[in-house]
Motif scaffolding. Structure first.
Motif, PDB file in Angstrom:
ATOM      1  N   TYR A  10      24.871  -2.889  -2.846  1.00  0.00           N
ATOM      2  CA  TYR A  10      24.647  -2.631  -4.305  1.00  0.00           C
ATOM      3  C   TYR A  10      25.355  -1.538  -4.537  1.00  0.00           C
ATOM      4  O   TYR A  10      25.556  -2.183  -6.041  1.00  0.00           O
ATOM      5  CB  TYR A  10      22.833  -1.941  -4.140  1.00  0.00           C
ATOM      6  N   ARG A  14      26.864  -3.460  -8.193  1.00  0.00           N
ATOM      7  CA  ARG A  14      26.686  -2.847  -9.725  1.00  0.00           C
ATOM      8  C   ARG A  14      28.083  -1.967 -10.127  1.00  0.00           C
ATOM      9  O   ARG A  14      28.304  -2.111 -11.666  1.00  0.00           O
ATOM     10  CB  ARG A  14      25.788  -0.937  -9.497  1.00  0.00           C
ATOM     11  N   THR A  19      25.144  -6.041 -11.517  1.00  0.00           N
ATOM     12  CA  THR A  19      22.980  -6.268 -11.464  1.00  0.00           C
ATOM     13  C   THR A  19      22.961  -7.437 -11.881  1.00  0.00           C
ATOM     14  O   THR A  19      23.274  -6.814 -13.399  1.00  0.00           O
ATOM     15  CB  THR A  19      23.082  -5.223 -11.059  1.00  0.00           C
ATOM     16  N   SER A  20      21.381  -8.029 -11.867  1.00  0.00           N
ATOM     17  CA  SER A  20      21.281  -9.058 -12.565  1.00  0.00           C
ATOM     18  C   SER A  20      20.970  -8.432 -14.183  1.00  0.00           C
ATOM     19  O   SER A  20      20.295  -7.311 -13.983  1.00  0.00           O
ATOM     20  CB  SER A  20      20.368  -9.617 -12.701  1.00  0.00           C
ATOM     21  N   ALA A  22      17.597  -9.014 -17.146  1.00  0.00           N
ATOM     22  CA  ALA A  22      16.505  -9.577 -16.765  1.00  0.00           C
ATOM     23  C   ALA A  22      16.525 -10.879 -17.588  1.00  0.00           C
ATOM     24  O   ALA A  22      16.927 -10.657 -19.111  1.00  0.00           O
ATOM     25  CB  ALA A  22      15.359  -9.127 -16.604  1.00  0.00           C
ATOM     26  N   ALA A  34      18.387  -5.705 -19.852  1.00  0.00           N
ATOM     27  CA  ALA A  34      19.099  -4.280 -18.795  1.00  0.00           C
ATOM     28  C   ALA A  34      18.340  -4.279 -18.114  1.00  0.00           C
ATOM     29  O   ALA A  34      16.858  -3.949 -17.415  1.00  0.00           O
ATOM     30  CB  ALA A  34      19.792  -3.351 -19.180  1.00  0.00           C
ATOM     31  N   THR A  35      19.040  -3.487 -16.525  1.00  0.00           N
ATOM     32  CA  THR A  35      17.876  -3.861 -15.024  1.00  0.00           C
ATOM     33  C   THR A  35      18.086  -1.937 -14.656  1.00  0.00           C
ATOM     34  O   THR A  35      17.615  -2.289 -13.667  1.00  0.00           O
ATOM     35  CB  THR A  35      17.904  -4.342 -14.079  1.00  0.00           C
ATOM     36  N   THR A  36      19.329  -1.483 -15.423  1.00  0.00           N
ATOM     37  CA  THR A  36      19.979  -0.375 -15.266  1.00  0.00           C
ATOM     38  C   THR A  36      20.097   0.877 -15.982  1.00  0.00           C
ATOM     39  O   THR A  36      19.930   0.048 -17.316  1.00  0.00           O
ATOM     40  CB  THR A  36      20.834  -0.403 -14.143  1.00  0.00           C
TER      41      THR A  36
ATOM     42  N   PHE B 265      11.335  -0.576 -18.091  1.00  0.00           N
ATOM     43  CA  PHE B 265      11.382  -1.025 -17.095  1.00  0.00           C
ATOM     44  C   PHE B 265      13.081  -1.074 -16.448  1.00  0.00           C
ATOM     45  O   PHE B 265      12.787  -1.273 -15.096  1.00  0.00           O
ATOM     46  CB  PHE B 265      11.798  -2.221 -18.368  1.00  0.00           C
ATOM     47  N   GLU B 266      13.781  -0.123 -17.117  1.00  0.00           N
ATOM     48  CA  GLU B 266      14.822  -0.437 -16.164  1.00  0.00           C
ATOM     49  C   GLU B 266      15.055   0.988 -14.598  1.00  0.00           C
ATOM     50  O   GLU B 266      15.033   0.948 -14.100  1.00  0.00           O
ATOM     51  CB  GLU B 266      16.676  -0.046 -16.765  1.00  0.00           C
ATOM     52  N   CYS B 269      13.052  -0.963 -12.163  1.00  0.00           N
ATOM     53  CA  CYS B 269      14.123  -1.978 -11.724  1.00  0.00           C
ATOM     54  C   CYS B 269      14.660  -0.444 -10.669  1.00  0.00           C
ATOM     55  O   CYS B 269      15.169  -1.112  -9.899  1.00  0.00           O
ATOM     56  CB  CYS B 269      15.062  -2.746 -12.334  1.00  0.00           C
ATOM     57  N   GLU B 270      15.204   0.055 -11.548  1.00  0.00           N
ATOM     58  CA  GLU B 270      16.381   1.465 -10.029  1.00  0.00           C
ATOM     59  C   GLU B 270      15.006   1.946  -8.982  1.00  0.00           C
ATOM     60  O   GLU B 270      15.610   2.185  -7.931  1.00  0.00           O
ATOM     61  CB  GLU B 270      16.742   2.446 -11.007  1.00  0.00           C
ATOM     62  N   ARG B 273      14.921  -1.034  -6.340  1.00  0.00           N
ATOM     63  CA  ARG B 273      15.907  -1.469  -5.624  1.00  0.00           C
ATOM     64  C   ARG B 273      16.019   0.168  -4.273  1.00  0.00           C
ATOM     65  O   ARG B 273      16.372  -0.131  -3.344  1.00  0.00           O
ATOM     66  CB  ARG B 273      16.941  -1.121  -6.404  1.00  0.00           C
ATOM     67  N   TRP B 277      16.087  -0.783  -0.115  1.00  0.00           N
ATOM     68  CA  TRP B 277      17.334  -0.401   0.353  1.00  0.00           C
ATOM     69  C   TRP B 277      16.880   0.183   1.316  1.00  0.00           C
ATOM     70  O   TRP B 277      17.702   0.617   2.335  1.00  0.00           O
ATOM     71  CB  TRP B 277      19.120  -0.264  -0.186  1.00  0.00           C
ATOM     72  N   LEU B 293       8.299 -11.396 -17.607  1.00  0.00           N
ATOM     73  CA  LEU B 293       9.590 -11.902 -16.453  1.00  0.00           C
ATOM     74  C   LEU B 293       9.469 -13.164 -16.926  1.00  0.00           C
ATOM     75  O   LEU B 293       8.265 -13.353 -16.696  1.00  0.00           O
ATOM     76  CB  LEU B 293       9.766 -11.455 -15.762  1.00  0.00           C
ATOM     77  N   LEU B 297      13.967 -12.293 -10.518  1.00  0.00           N
ATOM     78  CA  LEU B 297      15.052 -11.225 -11.020  1.00  0.00           C
ATOM     79  C   LEU B 297      15.502 -10.724  -9.548  1.00  0.00           C
ATOM     80  O   LEU B 297      15.093 -10.159  -9.242  1.00  0.00           O
ATOM     81  CB  LEU B 297      14.506 -10.097 -11.728  1.00  0.00           C
ATOM     82  N   ASP B 298      17.146 -10.865  -9.137  1.00  0.00           N
ATOM     83  CA  ASP B 298      17.900 -10.066  -7.665  1.00  0.00           C
ATOM     84  C   ASP B 298      17.892  -9.409  -8.547  1.00  0.00           C
ATOM     85  O   ASP B 298      18.508  -8.205  -8.535  1.00  0.00           O
ATOM     86  CB  ASP B 298      18.922 -11.057  -8.108  1.00  0.00           C
TER      87      ASP B 298
END
Lengths: 421, 421
Positions: A10, A14, A19-20, A22, A34-36, B265-266, B269-270, B273, B277, B293, B297-298
């Protein structure tokens, strides 16, 4: 094992930007999200051979174009703390230092994070950290200031707990309430999450800010506070004004910084227009903008003259010869311009915010108690009338024994903080 | 006279978009900055021949694509207040109503603001208001909800003071702390400035929000509070679950709304993840996104399956068959998804915020006490372990006498509010 290997995968993904994002819709419109949170890109550590206490200042950058008040203050505190530590490092998490920046730290050695250097004073660029680690020892401790440097240091400190059995200690130099720099969001939440009043040592830039934190339920058990003081580069000009007071020009100085939302540039313009239309005296006054404006601005009833970013002598000259200052700051932090204007005997219009009322700082300051163009415009009109009523004579310069005119030193705080590390 | 004529000239210039933008530099880069706050484009009035009390609901829009929860709730309160007023108007300040919207208000007459209509129930588009005025009588009173509708109504009320000698009365339906929708800025300041606890009547959407206002020093002298209740469209599904409980699927529902920053949302997602993991059980669970969505979303360790915007029956089915819900809300407002999930017996992970801790609302809700991906991930892992430990049986549905399951009516509040107008 899965989690460790996957975690590495990951972090690789990253760091490579894989990292995708959305895909979503709102009101039928496609959006990419953004997803991060970029600011929280991990800072990973490896065990260092270093033994003994070492102070680590985490900063976004020390390059001139990022070197504003907040970073300068952090470096001042770091310099005061240096003498209490056998070794120190500056770790840069956003931008690598350029040559000019390194020159300003001539007593430091530039070190690549791959090396486990024993130099006593290091600068370690850690902005480009994909697949890289920072060597960290058991007694490395952390000094941070922007919330994401605190976020990273708190995770490095947790890694020390896992690795060495004792979490790293952290000094958080708090210079504003940073969640307020964002709408309520992931960023504001993560910034808020870096405030650990039961764990970290806080050094607050102003008592107003420290009190605001307590009002928000963030009462640091170990906290230190320092207050703003006049820039040394303005002291001679103030002494000159004191020695030879003159009537002021019919000039209003506004602090115009459109790139910083909390300086409320739009609200400032709305208030100035309102004043311009409603106060016939406005036709007799010159209104100038210190800060960022580079082109004159037509505000309707008058033109706001752009002075751009002034050097200190030009700024001092402006403070010494102008009558009124207008400077807004939507934060409990006082900010410097209203304090500087008041010191030089200008009549200042600013705003209250939560526990902040700068009228307590100086009788020259009027703090509007409501956020509306009309209320701020009325405060300006009252200042204008007062100045004209006394033929442009200022009322009072700041008393020479005012705390704002004291010399600043971080030595005392540094001594107290250091024994806690 | 100068000020009146100049003011008109300014309003003309502003409506024509001729008010200048500012040219500034930051870090050497040129920027163009706004000098007005678009939301505060003036709503000007002229005297109306109308006599008697009239309720005016100011709304941004009633069109379907803007018709979300907040506007619907305002209309519900307006409908409940209608019977206490001989006449009412809906004034639309951002978007003119389309045909479908007008159909939903079949008992209202569409009126141009140029007319001084005597229709008892009017809809007046006032979005395109350059050089136009709204006819206002001495006893027009105001019901508002978004901060800029409150801002406009407060200025109309001040105009009534000048024109008729008595300021108009205002009911502010407060559904969130709207300064939090912006970074500290002109907008946040102006939004904050619309809270007039000594003057206006406040109707708060939830006691949590009302208490948060008091914590911020905004204690309305005249305040009313209503609490959230379950959407009627979900009641039958809940009754069905109660009658025939089944083990839940290993499915986690997350509330994914990237277009609304306070849904974080970010950070969601964090946290997902991090959970993916670190928790081997994650491989056995399906994770689906309700909200916005539209594409899977990967997230690294697993794929978040996009369900898009669900209709009520599909949403009810999801609540009835899923085990865990994750829904963040960076605000003192509780928001509906965690409450709905808890009602259906799901285990819910959400966040605390200031005085908000939804664990007090239902034992099914876990409120993470810290904003960090690790802490939220750990809360999810605990929920996962708990569900697997009891073979996917839910613990408890919401008690039938829980306040969230009561029928909502605004009649009582409307009666109390109306006598104050």
């Amino acid at each position: 094992m899965r989690s460790v290997l996957s975690g590495i995968a990951y972090r690789v993904a990253r760091a490579l930007g894989l990292t995708s994002s959305a895909t979503a819709t709102r009101n039928g419109a496609m959006i990419q999200a953004a997803t991060t949170v970029a600011e929280t890109t991990p800072c990973n550590a490896r065990p260092s051979d270093w033994l003994g206490r070492r102070l680590n200042l985490l900063l976004p950058s020390i390059n001139a174009r990022h070197y504003f008040g907040g970073i300068h203050t952090a470096v001042q505190l770091y310099r005061a703390l240096e003498k209490h530590f056998p070794a120190t490092r500056i770790v840069l998490v956003d931008s690598a230092p350029d040559a000019a920046a390194l020159e300003r730290f001539g007593d430091h050695t530039l070190v690549d994070c791959a090396a486990d250097s024993t130099a006593n004073h290091q600068i370690v660029p850690f902005n480009d950290r994909y697949g890289r680690t920072l060597p960290v020892g058991a007694e490395d401790c952390w000094l941070t200031t922007a919330w994401w440097t605190t976020y990273s240091a708190q995770r490095l400190a947790a890694w020390q707990q896992q690795q060495f059995g004792v979490a790293g200690r952290l000094i958080n130099l708090i210079q504003d309430f940073e969640p307020g720099f964002y709408p309520w969001s992931s960023q504001s939440a993560l910034a808020l999450g870096t405030y650990r009043p039961d764990q970290d040592v806080a050094v607050f830039n102003t008592g107003l800010l420290a009190d605001y934190f307590e009002l928000q339920g963030l009462a640091y058990q170990r906290r230190f506070v320092f207050e703003p003081t006049l820039n040394d580069g303005l002291r001679q000009a103030l002494a000159d004004v004191r020695a030879n007071p003159q009537p002021r020009q019919r000039r209003m100085v506004v602090y115009a910084r459109p790139s910083t939302p909390r300086n409320a540039f739009e609200l400032l313009c709305e208030a100035l227009r309102e004043w311009g239309w409603s106060d016939p005296a406005s036709a007799r006054w010159e209104v100038v903008a210190a800060g960022e404006l580079t082109a004159d601005l037509d505000l309707g009833p008058f033109t706001l003259r752009a002075l751009g970013k002034l050097d200190l002598p030009a700024y001092a000259q402006l403070l010494a010869t102008s009558a009124i200052g207008v400077s807004l700051m939507i934060s409990p932090h006082p900010s410097y311009p209203p304090l500087e204007m008041a010191a030089f005997g200008m009549g200042v219009v600013t705003n209250r915010f939560a526990n902040k009322d700068l009228a307590e700082f100086s009788p020259n300051i009027h703090s509007a108690d409501q956020f509306s163009p009309e209320v701020i415009a009325a405060a300006i009109a009252r200042e204008v009338a007062a100045w004209e009523g006394r033929q442009m004579q200022h009322t009072s310069l700041m008393a020479t024994d005012h705390a704002f005119l004291a010399e600043r030193s971080f030595d005392e705080i540094a001594g107290q903080v250091a024994v806690l590390q």
